[in-house]
Scaffold this motif. Structure first.
Motif, short mmCIF file in Angstrom:
data_model
loop_
_atom_site.label_atom_id
_atom_site.label_comp_id
_atom_site.label_asym_id
_atom_site.label_seq_id
_atom_site.Cartn_x
_atom_site.Cartn_y
_atom_site.Cartn_z
N PRO A 1 0.79 -1.23 0.00
CA PRO A 1 0.00 0.00 0.00
C PRO A 1 0.83 1.28 0.00
O PRO A 1 0.37 2.32 -0.47
CB PRO A 1 -0.86 -0.10 1.26
CG PRO A 1 -0.36 -1.25 2.03
CD PRO A 1 0.49 -2.09 1.15
N ARG A 2 2.06 1.25 0.49
CA ARG A 2 2.92 2.44 0.48
C ARG A 2 3.06 3.00 -0.94
O ARG A 2 3.15 4.20 -1.15
CB ARG A 2 4.28 2.07 1.07
CG ARG A 2 5.49 2.89 0.61
CD ARG A 2 5.56 4.26 1.27
NE ARG A 2 6.82 4.90 1.01
CZ ARG A 2 7.02 5.86 0.10
NH1 ARG A 2 6.03 6.27 -0.66
NH2 ARG A 2 8.20 6.40 -0.07
N TRP A 3 3.07 2.12 -1.93
CA TRP A 3 3.33 2.52 -3.31
C TRP A 3 2.06 2.67 -4.13
O TRP A 3 2.12 3.09 -5.29
CB TRP A 3 4.29 1.53 -3.96
CG TRP A 3 5.59 1.52 -3.21
CD1 TRP A 3 6.03 0.56 -2.33
CD2 TRP A 3 6.57 2.55 -3.21
NE1 TRP A 3 7.23 0.94 -1.79
CE2 TRP A 3 7.59 2.16 -2.32
CE3 TRP A 3 6.69 3.77 -3.87
CZ2 TRP A 3 8.72 2.94 -2.09
CZ3 TRP A 3 7.81 4.54 -3.63
CH2 TRP A 3 8.81 4.12 -2.75
N ALA A 4 0.90 2.36 -3.55
CA ALA A 4 -0.37 2.51 -4.27
C ALA A 4 -0.57 3.98 -4.62
O ALA A 4 -0.41 4.86 -3.78
CB ALA A 4 -1.53 1.99 -3.43
N GLY A 5 -0.92 4.24 -5.85
CA GLY A 5 -1.19 5.61 -6.28
C GLY A 5 0.05 6.42 -6.61
O GLY A 5 -0.06 7.59 -6.97
N ILE A 6 1.23 5.86 -6.46
CA ILE A 6 2.47 6.55 -6.81
C ILE A 6 2.93 6.04 -8.17
O ILE A 6 3.12 4.83 -8.36
CB ILE A 6 3.57 6.33 -5.75
CG1 ILE A 6 3.12 6.89 -4.41
CG2 ILE A 6 4.89 6.96 -6.21
CD1 ILE A 6 4.07 6.62 -3.27
N ASP A 7 3.09 6.94 -9.12
CA ASP A 7 3.54 6.57 -10.46
C ASP A 7 5.06 6.47 -10.46
O ASP A 7 5.77 7.39 -10.88
CB ASP A 7 3.04 7.60 -11.49
CG ASP A 7 3.30 7.17 -12.92
OD1 ASP A 7 3.97 6.14 -13.13
OD2 ASP A 7 2.83 7.90 -13.82
N VAL A 8 5.56 5.36 -9.95
CA VAL A 8 6.99 5.15 -9.81
C VAL A 8 7.69 5.26 -11.16
O VAL A 8 8.76 5.88 -11.27
CB VAL A 8 7.28 3.77 -9.14
CG1 VAL A 8 8.77 3.49 -9.10
CG2 VAL A 8 6.68 3.73 -7.74
N GLU A 9 7.08 4.72 -12.18
CA GLU A 9 7.71 4.74 -13.51
C GLU A 9 7.97 6.17 -13.97
O GLU A 9 9.08 6.51 -14.39
CB GLU A 9 6.84 4.02 -14.53
CG GLU A 9 7.44 3.99 -15.91
CD GLU A 9 6.65 3.17 -16.91
OE1 GLU A 9 7.10 3.09 -18.06
OE2 GLU A 9 5.59 2.61 -16.54
N SER A 10 6.98 7.03 -13.91
CA SER A 10 7.16 8.42 -14.34
C SER A 10 8.21 9.13 -13.50
O SER A 10 9.01 9.92 -14.02
CB SER A 10 5.85 9.20 -14.24
OG SER A 10 4.95 8.73 -15.20
N LEU A 11 8.24 8.86 -12.21
CA LEU A 11 9.18 9.53 -11.34
C LEU A 11 10.62 9.06 -11.56
O LEU A 11 11.56 9.80 -11.29
CB LEU A 11 8.77 9.35 -9.87
CG LEU A 11 7.44 10.02 -9.52
CD1 LEU A 11 6.96 9.57 -8.15
CD2 LEU A 11 7.58 11.54 -9.55
N LEU A 12 10.78 7.84 -12.04
CA LEU A 12 12.13 7.32 -12.28
C LEU A 12 12.64 7.63 -13.69
O LEU A 12 13.84 7.61 -13.92
CB LEU A 12 12.18 5.81 -12.05
CG LEU A 12 12.07 5.36 -10.61
CD1 LEU A 12 12.17 3.85 -10.51
CD2 LEU A 12 13.12 6.02 -9.73
N ARG A 13 11.75 7.91 -14.60
CA ARG A 13 12.18 8.25 -15.96
C ARG A 13 12.94 9.56 -15.95
O ARG A 13 12.66 10.44 -15.14
CB ARG A 13 11.00 8.33 -16.91
CG ARG A 13 10.40 6.97 -17.16
CD ARG A 13 9.74 6.87 -18.49
NE ARG A 13 9.17 5.57 -18.66
CZ ARG A 13 9.81 4.52 -19.15
NH1 ARG A 13 11.04 4.63 -19.55
NH2 ARG A 13 9.22 3.36 -19.25
#
Length: 160
Positions: free
Chosen positions: A142-154
């Motif tokens: 749940p910590r990562w739910a709703g976080i667009d990790v891909e966009s933030l790492l690009r």
């Protein structure tokens, strides 16, 4: 999600971007063969977190703690390569540091997942013909739910 990292500099830069997403209590499980870039990525992460000391492979000491230079969390960098199993990982008493630090466990697949319900699982695969590597990212919990990790790492902001 997968990203292609063309060289070592791109791997370090990705680690710096990853640091902006992390906070105390986060667990990162790194998987990949020898020379895949696990420690290189962690070096960038340490730079991004602003921790003291050079981030190098903790293969022979098993775990190394890098205190913050400022207000951020410390970095606990673990190399589980030489550990015989989850019981030896438990013996490191990482639970004591988990809430206070960003914890990175190299060679952690199959061993470190039990440390936290929320984690990032990063797999690096080196291309033997080039200096590039592929990074596969799986955000768990749940910590990562709703976080667009891909966009933030690009590398959209030109962070090199």
């Amino acid at each position: 999600m997968s990203l292609v990292l063309p060289d070592t500099d791109a791997t370090v830069a990705l680690g710096r971007r990853l640091a902006r997403l992390l906070r105390a209590g986060d667990l990162v499980v790194l998987t990949g063969g020898l020379g895949a870039g696990k420690t290189t990525l962690t070096r960038g992460l340490g730079e991004g977190l602003g921790v003291r000391g050079a981030v190098t492979s903790p293969t022979f000491v098993i775990a190394r703690v890098h205190p913050p230079l400022g207000d951020g969390p410390e970095l606990v960098h673990v190399d589980a390569y030489r550990l015989g199993g989850a019981a030896e990982l438990d013996g490191l008493d990482l639970d004591a540091d988990l809430d206070e630090a960003v914890t990175v466990v190299e060679w952690g697949a199959g061993l470190a997942e039990g440390l936290a319900d929320d984690r990032l699982e990063l797999t690096l695969v080196a291309d033997p013909a080039t200096e590039s590597r592929r990074l596969d990212v799986l955000a768990v919990g749940p910590r990562w739910a709703g976080i667009d990790v891909e966009s933030l790492l690009r590398d959209e902001g030109g962070d090199a």
